[in-house]
Design an enzyme around this catalytic site. Structure first.
Site, PDB file in Angstrom:
ATOM      1  N   ARG A 136      -4.204   9.523   4.780  1.00  0.00           N
ATOM      2  CA  ARG A 136      -2.962  10.234   5.098  1.00  0.00           C
ATOM      3  C   ARG A 136      -2.043  10.326   3.884  1.00  0.00           C
ATOM      4  O   ARG A 136      -1.264  11.269   3.733  1.00  0.00           O
ATOM      5  CB  ARG A 136      -2.236   9.536   6.255  1.00  0.00           C
ATOM      6  CG  ARG A 136      -1.052  10.357   6.776  1.00  0.00           C
ATOM      7  CD  ARG A 136      -0.474   9.777   8.039  1.00  0.00           C
ATOM      8  NE  ARG A 136       0.588  10.634   8.538  1.00  0.00           N
ATOM      9  CZ  ARG A 136       0.411  11.710   9.279  1.00  0.00           C
ATOM     10  NH1 ARG A 136      -0.815  12.080   9.604  1.00  0.00           N
ATOM     11  NH2 ARG A 136       1.426  12.438   9.700  1.00  0.00           N
TER      12      ARG A 136
ATOM     13  N   ASP B 224      -4.443   6.428   9.705  1.00  0.00           N
ATOM     14  CA  ASP B 224      -4.116   5.826  11.002  1.00  0.00           C
ATOM     15  C   ASP B 224      -3.299   6.783  11.859  1.00  0.00           C
ATOM     16  O   ASP B 224      -2.426   7.486  11.364  1.00  0.00           O
ATOM     17  CB  ASP B 224      -3.306   4.536  10.801  1.00  0.00           C
ATOM     18  CG  ASP B 224      -4.074   3.527   9.971  1.00  0.00           C
ATOM     19  OD1 ASP B 224      -5.304   3.505  10.088  1.00  0.00           O
ATOM     20  OD2 ASP B 224      -3.433   2.782   9.209  1.00  0.00           O
TER      21      ASP B 224
ATOM     22  N   LYS C 119       0.820  -1.216   0.000  1.00  0.00           N
ATOM     23  CA  LYS C 119       0.000   0.000   0.000  1.00  0.00           C
ATOM     24  C   LYS C 119       0.856   1.269   0.000  1.00  0.00           C
ATOM     25  O   LYS C 119       0.639   2.181  -0.805  1.00  0.00           O
ATOM     26  CB  LYS C 119      -0.924   0.015   1.223  1.00  0.00           C
ATOM     27  CG  LYS C 119      -1.818   1.253   1.276  1.00  0.00           C
ATOM     28  CD  LYS C 119      -2.488   1.443   2.616  1.00  0.00           C
ATOM     29  CE  LYS C 119      -1.526   2.055   3.626  1.00  0.00           C
ATOM     30  NZ  LYS C 119      -2.220   2.484   4.874  1.00  0.00           N
ATOM     31  N   ASN C 120       1.831   1.358   0.926  1.00  0.00           N
ATOM     32  CA  ASN C 120       2.614   2.583   1.046  1.00  0.00           C
ATOM     33  C   ASN C 120       3.414   2.880  -0.219  1.00  0.00           C
ATOM     34  O   ASN C 120       3.581   4.040  -0.607  1.00  0.00           O
ATOM     35  CB  ASN C 120       3.551   2.496   2.261  1.00  0.00           C
ATOM     36  CG  ASN C 120       2.789   2.513   3.567  1.00  0.00           C
ATOM     37  OD1 ASN C 120       1.640   2.936   3.610  1.00  0.00           O
ATOM     38  ND2 ASN C 120       3.415   2.041   4.631  1.00  0.00           N
TER      39      ASN C 120
END
Length: 229
Positions: free
Chosen positions: A99, A123, A24-25
């Site tokens: 984010r 988160d 994901k990141n």
């Protein structure tokens, strides 16, 4: 009170095949980078998860032409970008949910000379400061404003100029954001104490394929020679 648990029984042979889902990141950084060029960018193994879909929707809202080729393969073309959309209620609401939306600031600043972002959500893990991102942008010549009442960040720069940047903390997203801004800056940018995680290495490799000139990939010292496109 009943408790749920996993029971793992050994002494048996495993077989079969599995394709690991993209991280994901890493995907959020890679997706942000499509804003740096007018050309079409094709990305494989895009994880089919909520945060990634939200990022793709943010890109669509900005005017990026998006085509889903199959479940995990997309093409993007940021030929015409609607910067007015950044101030829309729709963009504000969506950007606050993830984010990773902070990763859009570097590419927008580099290519269009301005970037705007409401305080991103996501988160709540540790400090997760955004200072590192902004200090880097300021070092490259950007002007920074913060509206405390609305928790909104503004960046603007007529021209970004290469600079020596010593990051006060090792931040993967901070390094990625500064790298994406620096690739289109005039002159040479050196980032010391840069993150060197695989996510950052993949981003730099992609940017070099797009025409950037980044040296030192995988180390904590990156040298970036700015290019025009």
């Amino acid at each position: 009170m009943s408790q749920e648990a996993f029971l793992v029984e050994g002494n048996c042979k495993l077989s079969g095949e599995i394709t690991p889902q993209g991280a994901k990141n890493e995907a959020l950084q890679i997706l942000s980078a499509v804003l740096l060029t007018k050309d079409k960018v094709t990305i494989n193994n895009v994880p089919d998860i909520l945060d990634v879909q939200r990022m793709i929707n943010l890109l669509k809202g900005l005017g990026v032409t998006t085509k889903r080729i199959n479940k995990n393969k997309y093409s993007f073309q940021a030929q015409e970008i609607n910067l007015k959309h950044l101030a829309s209620k729709e963009y504000l609401a969506e950007a606050k949910k993830i984010r990773g939306s902070v990763m859009l600031m570097g590419p927008l600043l580099a290519r269009f000379g301005k970037a705007y972002l409401p305080k991103p959500g996501g988160d709540k893990i540790g400090r997760r400061r955004l200072d590192t991102h902004f200090h880097g942008f300021i070092a490259l010549g950007a002007k920074f404003k913060y509206k405390e009442k609305k928790d909104e960040f503004f960046l603007a720069a007529t021209t970004l100029k290469g600079s020596y940047i010593h990051m006060d903390e090792i931040s993967v997203t901070g390094t990625a954001n500064i790298v994406m801004a620096a690739v289109l800056a005039n002159g040479i940018t050196t980032i010391y104490n840069a993150a060197c995680e695989p996510y950052l290495q993949q981003l730099c490799t992609m940017l070099n394929k797009m025409g950037a000139k980044i040296e030192g990939i995988g180390s904590n010292r990156l040298k970036i020679r700015g290019v025009r496109k």
